[in-house]
Design an enzyme around this catalytic site. Sequence first.
Site, PDB file in Angstrom:
ATOM      1  N   ALA A 196     -26.422  -0.467  43.644  1.00 57.18           N
ATOM      2  CA  ALA A 196     -26.060  -1.812  43.348  1.00 57.18           C
ATOM      3  C   ALA A 196     -26.812  -2.766  44.506  1.00 57.18           C
ATOM      4  O   ALA A 196     -27.425  -2.020  45.328  1.00 57.18           O
ATOM      5  CB  ALA A 196     -24.421  -2.187  43.398  1.00 57.18           C
ATOM      6  N   GLN A 228     -25.895  -4.196  46.937  1.00 55.71           N
ATOM      7  CA  GLN A 228     -25.318  -3.794  48.310  1.00 55.71           C
ATOM      8  C   GLN A 228     -25.213  -2.413  48.485  1.00 55.71           C
ATOM      9  O   GLN A 228     -24.211  -1.855  49.185  1.00 55.71           O
ATOM     10  CB  GLN A 228     -24.142  -4.317  48.617  1.00 55.71           C
ATOM     11  N   SER A 229     -26.083  -1.558  47.879  1.00 58.19           N
ATOM     12  CA  SER A 229     -25.783  -0.047  48.009  1.00 58.19           C
ATOM     13  C   SER A 229     -25.973   0.615  49.568  1.00 58.19           C
ATOM     14  O   SER A 229     -26.993   0.577  50.006  1.00 58.19           O
ATOM     15  CB  SER A 229     -26.802   0.338  46.909  1.00 58.19           C
ATOM     16  N   ASN A 230     -25.007   1.231  49.965  1.00 58.25           N
ATOM     17  CA  ASN A 230     -25.175   2.085  51.123  1.00 58.25           C
ATOM     18  C   ASN A 230     -26.057   3.266  50.783  1.00 58.25           C
ATOM     19  O   ASN A 230     -26.607   3.536  51.653  1.00 58.25           O
ATOM     20  CB  ASN A 230     -23.704   2.553  51.454  1.00 58.25           C
ATOM     21  N   CYS A 285     -28.294   3.554  48.718  1.00 56.49           N
ATOM     22  CA  CYS A 285     -29.938   3.244  48.735  1.00 56.49           C
ATOM     23  C   CYS A 285     -30.371   2.972  50.271  1.00 56.49           C
ATOM     24  O   CYS A 285     -31.570   3.620  51.078  1.00 56.49           O
ATOM     25  CB  CYS A 285     -30.101   2.093  48.124  1.00 56.49           C
TER      26      CYS A 285
END
Length: 331
Positions: A73, A75-77, A79
């Site tokens: 997403a 705000q992906s942690n 990634c």
Amino acid sequence: MDLSRFPRRIYTTHPTPIEYLPRLTEVLGGPKIWIKRDDMLGLAPGGNKTRKLEFLLADALAQGADCLVTCGAPQSNHCRITLTAARKEGLHCHFVIEERIPGTYSETASGNNFVFRLMSVDSVTVVPAGSNMAEEMELLAKKLRGLGHRPYVIPGGGSNAIGGLGYVACAQELQQQFFELGLVIDRVIVGSGSSGTHGGLVAGFVGNHIDIPILGVGVSRDPQDQEPLVYKEACAIAGLFQNAFVIPRDRIVTVGGYWQPKYSLPNASMIEAIKLFASTEGILLDPVYTGKVAAGMIGMIREGRLKTSENILFMHTGGATALFAYENVLR
Ligand SMILES: *Cc1c(COP(=O)(O)O)cnc(C)c1O
């Protein structure tokens, strides 16, 4: 369970602490609350994805990959931490970002998005909500192969059998810590999303004969949709051990509701939980995962579902970088 035969890169040199939370325990007036500080894992800043990536990156390097492709997403942690691992290993890194809430991807957003740019991610492909992420990543990998690269594709959240080994390792770390601390934990509470964390812990508990119940708090699905995913993940991990142990379906238990109105969208109990952890114990949770998981724990304490006589262990899986993209709702 012998993890030594799986290739692994080491991104955290020490076990993460287990701490008692006396002030939060007192305010809630329920069970004794302990916390496993997996927000203190390595990489920048670390979280549960760090453990999965230790095994995934080792696999990528063993296969001779020169770049990573993963998805998440805006705000992906996952990634962010994958990009950190890529930089540490000297690999290129490409994202496919699913805009789950239409119009929410902004190149200049704060939080994780800011870090993507700071670490100069090699490319970001934004796709609409509901896209088939595996297909989108395969398309991108094909394009990269055409350019002479050797991409390694990591599924969303790093949740496949190999990634799940990270939480088998965590189960073994917990077992050793409980022994050293003389700590008798009655229940573990963990966020349940793409399911590698919850599924890995269950596989690790079953495979190491740890009889403590694990309660997953869904961050995007109710039990009828979430539990089969976690079960599949735990069974896939058991498969890496030639099914030397069998995952009982009833070891997978989750609660729903607390993720509403939607994955990553704020609700009042998440906001209360974040403020409570911060103001009583100085611990930062995040709005997408741990804030909602903590809201679930607080809700179950208030309903009397978690007994005052219990010692419970809350898994802090990280994610606080996203806080700064939610300042307006948390003020
Ligand atoms: C990804 C994530 C989770 C959920 O873990 P899964 O393995 O995807 O179920 C929980 N907390 C944080 C902070 C995360 O980034």
